[in-house]
Design a protein around this motif. Sequence first.
Motif, short mmCIF file in Angstrom:
data_model
loop_
_atom_site.label_atom_id
_atom_site.label_comp_id
_atom_site.label_asym_id
_atom_site.label_seq_id
_atom_site.Cartn_x
_atom_site.Cartn_y
_atom_site.Cartn_z
N LEU A 54 16.29 -61.70 -0.55
CA LEU A 54 17.69 -61.90 -0.18
C LEU A 54 18.18 -60.72 0.63
CD1 LEU A 54 20.19 -63.78 -0.76
CD2 LEU A 54 20.69 -62.25 -2.67
N LEU B 189 27.03 -62.25 9.94
CA LEU B 189 25.85 -63.01 9.50
C LEU B 189 24.64 -62.70 10.38
CD1 LEU B 189 25.50 -65.53 11.75
CD2 LEU B 189 27.48 -66.38 10.52
N LEU C 262 23.68 -59.94 4.07
CA LEU C 262 24.47 -60.88 4.85
C LEU C 262 23.89 -62.28 4.73
CD1 LEU C 262 24.97 -58.86 8.16
CD2 LEU C 262 26.52 -59.00 6.21
N PRO C 263 24.75 -63.31 4.87
CA PRO C 263 24.23 -64.68 4.88
C PRO C 263 23.33 -64.92 6.09
CG PRO C 263 26.57 -64.67 5.43
CD PRO C 263 26.22 -63.28 4.99
N ILE D 67 21.65 -67.78 8.63
CA ILE D 67 21.70 -69.14 9.17
C ILE D 67 20.40 -69.36 9.92
CG2 ILE D 67 23.01 -70.80 10.54
CD1 ILE D 67 24.58 -69.46 8.20
N LEU E 137 31.29 -69.96 4.89
CA LEU E 137 30.38 -68.94 4.38
C LEU E 137 30.92 -67.54 4.64
CD1 LEU E 137 26.93 -70.39 5.51
CD2 LEU E 137 27.69 -70.06 3.15
N ILE F 169 29.88 -72.65 8.60
CA ILE F 169 29.65 -71.21 8.76
C ILE F 169 30.93 -70.42 8.53
CG2 ILE F 169 29.00 -69.43 10.43
CD1 ILE F 169 26.96 -71.41 11.57
N GLU G 234 33.98 -66.80 2.46
CA GLU G 234 33.59 -66.55 1.06
C GLU G 234 33.05 -65.14 0.89
OE1 GLU G 234 32.78 -66.98 -2.97
OE2 GLU G 234 34.11 -68.08 -1.61
N ARG G 235 32.22 -64.69 1.82
CA ARG G 235 31.68 -63.33 1.72
C ARG G 235 32.79 -62.29 1.86
NH1 ARG G 235 30.03 -59.01 4.61
NH2 ARG G 235 28.39 -57.79 3.60
N GLU H 101 15.66 -65.94 1.86
CA GLU H 101 16.75 -66.82 1.42
C GLU H 101 17.71 -67.08 2.58
OE1 GLU H 101 18.83 -69.24 -0.95
OE2 GLU H 101 17.09 -68.14 -1.71
N ARG H 102 18.17 -68.31 2.71
CA ARG H 102 19.14 -68.64 3.75
C ARG H 102 20.30 -69.43 3.15
NH1 ARG H 102 14.99 -71.29 6.18
NH2 ARG H 102 14.04 -69.27 5.82
N ALA H 103 21.47 -69.26 3.77
CA ALA H 103 22.66 -69.98 3.31
C ALA H 103 22.75 -71.36 3.96
CB ALA H 103 23.91 -69.16 3.65
#
Length: 329
Positions: free
Chosen positions: A33, A133, A36-37, A39, A321, A318, A324-325, A146-148
């Motif tokens: 992980l 991101l 940052l998220p 994509i 996302l 996006i 939310e962060r 891991e990806r969002a």
Amino acid sequence: MKRPLLAPLAPLYAAGVRARSLALRLGIEPVKLLELPVISIGSLSAGGAGKTPFTIALARLLLSEGISLDVLSRGYGRQSKETLRVETTGDAEMYGDEPLLIASSVGVPVFVGASRWEAGRLAEFDVSKLPDLHLLDDGFQHRQLERALDIALVTTQDIADCLLPAGNLREPFSALRRAHIFAVDEADDDAAAMIESRGWKQPILRYRRRMILPDPLPERVVAFCGIARPEQFFAGLKAAAISVAEECVFGDHHRFRKQDCIELRQKLARSGARSFLTTAKDYARLGRLREMLEDIAPVRVADIVIEILNPHVVTLSIQRLVAERQRVH
């Protein structure tokens, strides 16, 4: 089937794909992980689906929405093993042709590494202010990160293809169920229909591909490329009524050598062509060897540009996302 003689090996490849999926599900192969998220943009095929121009188009779209980003890439075909930030003054042997093209086209930081987690860690360490991101170029199979959000490009050509090494697919069609969003060319209704026939409910983002040709159009050219689907390049030139004196096809991600340029020069002299015409990726991979060609004729570039037609399909997800962060932090 691209390589029918290798068809007996496809079941072995498929077994390897299933074993890896099981290892990921059981945690035997860990999924890492980043802060940052991520994509991810990818596809089933090893090349030719349009992942790089789509990544460029999505990056431009998100920047226009006020979303800051960087790009993580493997840098396929590069000679360096280091995890690096791409410098646009560098060459494809150091960074790979696709990362160079993305960095020069979009103007955002691009980081390359065999481990995209390590590339992402470098990206998050390299800046004083983090972007919103990471975009992961060609990341559908790089599942150890891991990806969002997973965006998968789907084409009729991929649907009709078969697994490596006989075909060009890294995974079977059923693997697309992992995607959160499908991306399909506006002219490829068969691919959209195939997705819907599976009963998958993920949204379908539609896009338009355009070939951007030099202005003014060259009169008579030696056209060459080293891409996964060269027929698309030559078909685009034909549709634009470009007079092609000679066609020359190299392997995907071909590393150009001095001898290649000697042969291209000979083709130009023999055919009476007035210039060379190639793709943006091949132009990047030529590097300093361009001078050998430019000594006798201009080297012109035909680029592929993607326009996302229903951007809200991806931007709303996006934006949520990112919001939310920001709320959590």
